[in-house]
Write a protein that holds these residues in place. Structure first.
Motif, short mmCIF file in Angstrom:
data_model
loop_
_atom_site.label_atom_id
_atom_site.label_comp_id
_atom_site.label_asym_id
_atom_site.label_seq_id
_atom_site.Cartn_x
_atom_site.Cartn_y
_atom_site.Cartn_z
N PHE A 79 0.81 -1.21 0.00
CA PHE A 79 0.00 0.00 0.00
C PHE A 79 0.85 1.27 0.00
CE2 PHE A 79 -2.07 -3.29 2.71
CZ PHE A 79 -2.94 -3.75 1.74
N HIS A 80 0.34 2.28 -0.67
CA HIS A 80 1.03 3.57 -0.72
C HIS A 80 0.55 4.53 0.36
CE1 HIS A 80 1.21 2.04 -4.94
NE2 HIS A 80 2.45 2.47 -4.85
N ALA A 81 -0.71 4.41 0.75
CA ALA A 81 -1.27 5.41 1.66
C ALA A 81 -2.35 4.81 2.55
CB ALA A 81 -1.85 6.57 0.85
N ILE A 82 -2.45 5.38 3.75
CA ILE A 82 -3.55 5.09 4.67
C ILE A 82 -4.24 6.42 4.94
CG2 ILE A 82 -4.24 4.26 6.94
CD1 ILE A 82 -1.63 2.67 7.05
N THR A 83 -5.50 6.52 4.57
CA THR A 83 -6.20 7.79 4.77
C THR A 83 -7.16 7.78 5.94
OG1 THR A 83 -7.81 7.10 3.09
CG2 THR A 83 -5.98 8.50 2.37
N GLU A 84 -7.40 6.64 6.55
CA GLU A 84 -8.19 6.54 7.77
C GLU A 84 -7.73 5.31 8.53
OE1 GLU A 84 -9.58 7.02 10.67
OE2 GLU A 84 -11.04 8.33 9.70
N MET A 85 -7.37 5.50 9.80
CA MET A 85 -6.82 4.39 10.59
C MET A 85 -7.73 3.91 11.69
SD MET A 85 -2.82 5.51 11.04
CE MET A 85 -3.13 7.22 11.48
N SER A 86 -8.56 4.78 12.24
CA SER A 86 -9.28 4.46 13.46
C SER A 86 -10.35 3.40 13.24
CB SER A 86 -9.91 5.73 14.05
OG SER A 86 -10.63 6.43 13.07
N ALA A 87 -10.68 2.70 14.33
CA ALA A 87 -11.73 1.68 14.33
C ALA A 87 -12.47 1.77 15.64
CB ALA A 87 -11.14 0.29 14.15
N ILE A 88 -13.78 1.82 15.57
CA ILE A 88 -14.57 1.90 16.81
C ILE A 88 -15.85 1.11 16.63
CG2 ILE A 88 -15.55 4.13 16.05
CD1 ILE A 88 -15.75 4.85 19.06
N ASN A 89 -16.08 0.18 17.54
CA ASN A 89 -17.31 -0.61 17.56
C ASN A 89 -17.51 -1.12 18.98
OD1 ASN A 89 -15.56 -2.85 17.87
ND2 ASN A 89 -15.56 -3.27 15.67
N GLY A 90 -18.34 -2.11 19.14
CA GLY A 90 -18.59 -2.62 20.48
C GLY A 90 -17.44 -3.40 21.07
N LYS A 91 -16.45 -3.75 20.25
CA LYS A 91 -15.33 -4.56 20.71
C LYS A 91 -14.02 -3.79 20.82
CE LYS A 91 -17.23 -8.72 18.53
NZ LYS A 91 -16.98 -9.80 17.53
N MET A 92 -13.89 -2.68 20.14
CA MET A 92 -12.62 -1.96 20.15
C MET A 92 -12.81 -0.48 19.92
SD MET A 92 -10.95 -2.89 16.42
CE MET A 92 -11.35 -4.65 16.55
N SER A 93 -11.85 0.28 20.40
CA SER A 93 -11.78 1.71 20.12
C SER A 93 -10.30 2.03 19.96
CB SER A 93 -12.40 2.53 21.26
OG SER A 93 -12.27 3.92 21.00
N MET A 94 -9.84 2.10 18.71
CA MET A 94 -8.42 2.28 18.42
C MET A 94 -8.24 3.50 17.51
SD MET A 94 -7.05 -1.60 17.72
CE MET A 94 -7.16 -2.86 18.99
#
Length: 220
Positions: free
Chosen positions: A71-86
């Protein structure tokens, strides 16, 4: 990941979809919050959330991008749901590790008026109404985040964090989404011609973003 990965530090509803679209039209392989099957040859990465993969490799090898060489780019990294908040874009340890292993990395921060970002978050699926106030988020612990005032302060805090962390760094560019010469500034910063710039997403529900609270992350 390529020698000089492009990393967006932006929060949801701050123009990350616009950046992703622009980079894809420039010919880059761009991932945002989840790796789609069509974006990778590796079975272990298909349909995986980006944030947990980054943290797994950060604590395993020290390099959060160890498995992202396609991959060349990451434009969104965060993850949030009932199991995780990163939220890797808020983590100074994570950002420092990326720079140590990828000293040519380019970090971008897309900025809008914080109150406008907050209002967009409140209007996007259940991100502001449920997931943010029900999870612990860096700078926004439970039960905060369920109104425009909380979210405005959170957005301001993130902008301040990025400005202080990357103070005078040649690896960092903060830009206002609506500024006149933004396309040229980003092109020059990345040494990459961008054939397109515009508005790619304005609180329009997308087919790959379910309404349910279990949705891993809202598109931005």
């Amino acid at each position: 990941m390529i020698p000089n990965p492009i990393i967006s530090l932006s929060l949801p509803k701050s123009g990350t979809t616009t950046l992703a679209t622009a980079l894809r039209r420039a010919g880059l392989n761009v991932i945002d919050w989840r790796i789609r099957e069509s974006q990778t040859f590796r079975d272990d990465l298909k349909d995986q959330l980006i944030a947990p993969l980054m943290y797994e490799d950060y604590f395993d090898s020290g390099d959060p991008l160890a498995r992202f060489d396609e991959f060349h780019a990451i434009t969104e990294m965060s993850a949030i749901n009932g199991k995780m908040s990163m939220w890797p874009q808020t983590d100074s340890g994570m950002l420092g590790a990326i720079l140590r292993h990828h000293p040519g990395a380019k970090f971008l921060l897309s900025m809008r008026d914080p109150a406008a970002v907050a209002k967009s978050i409140m209007g996007w699926n259940n991100l502001g109404k449920a997931r943010l106030p029900r999870n612990d988020v860096p700078g926004l612990p439970r039960p905060y985040g369920g109104n425009v005032e909380n979210l405005t302060q959170w957005v301001n805090g993130h902008y301040d964090f990025c400005a202080r962390y990357f103070r005078r760094s040649p690896n960092f560019l903060a830009y206002e989404l609506e500024e006149k010469n933004v396309q040229h500034r980003i092109s020059r910063f990345l040494s990459l011609e961008l054939p397109w710039w515009g508005k790619a997403n304005e609180n329009i529900r997308r087919a790959d973003t379910p309404d349910a609270e279990s949705d891993e992350h809202a598109q931005t």
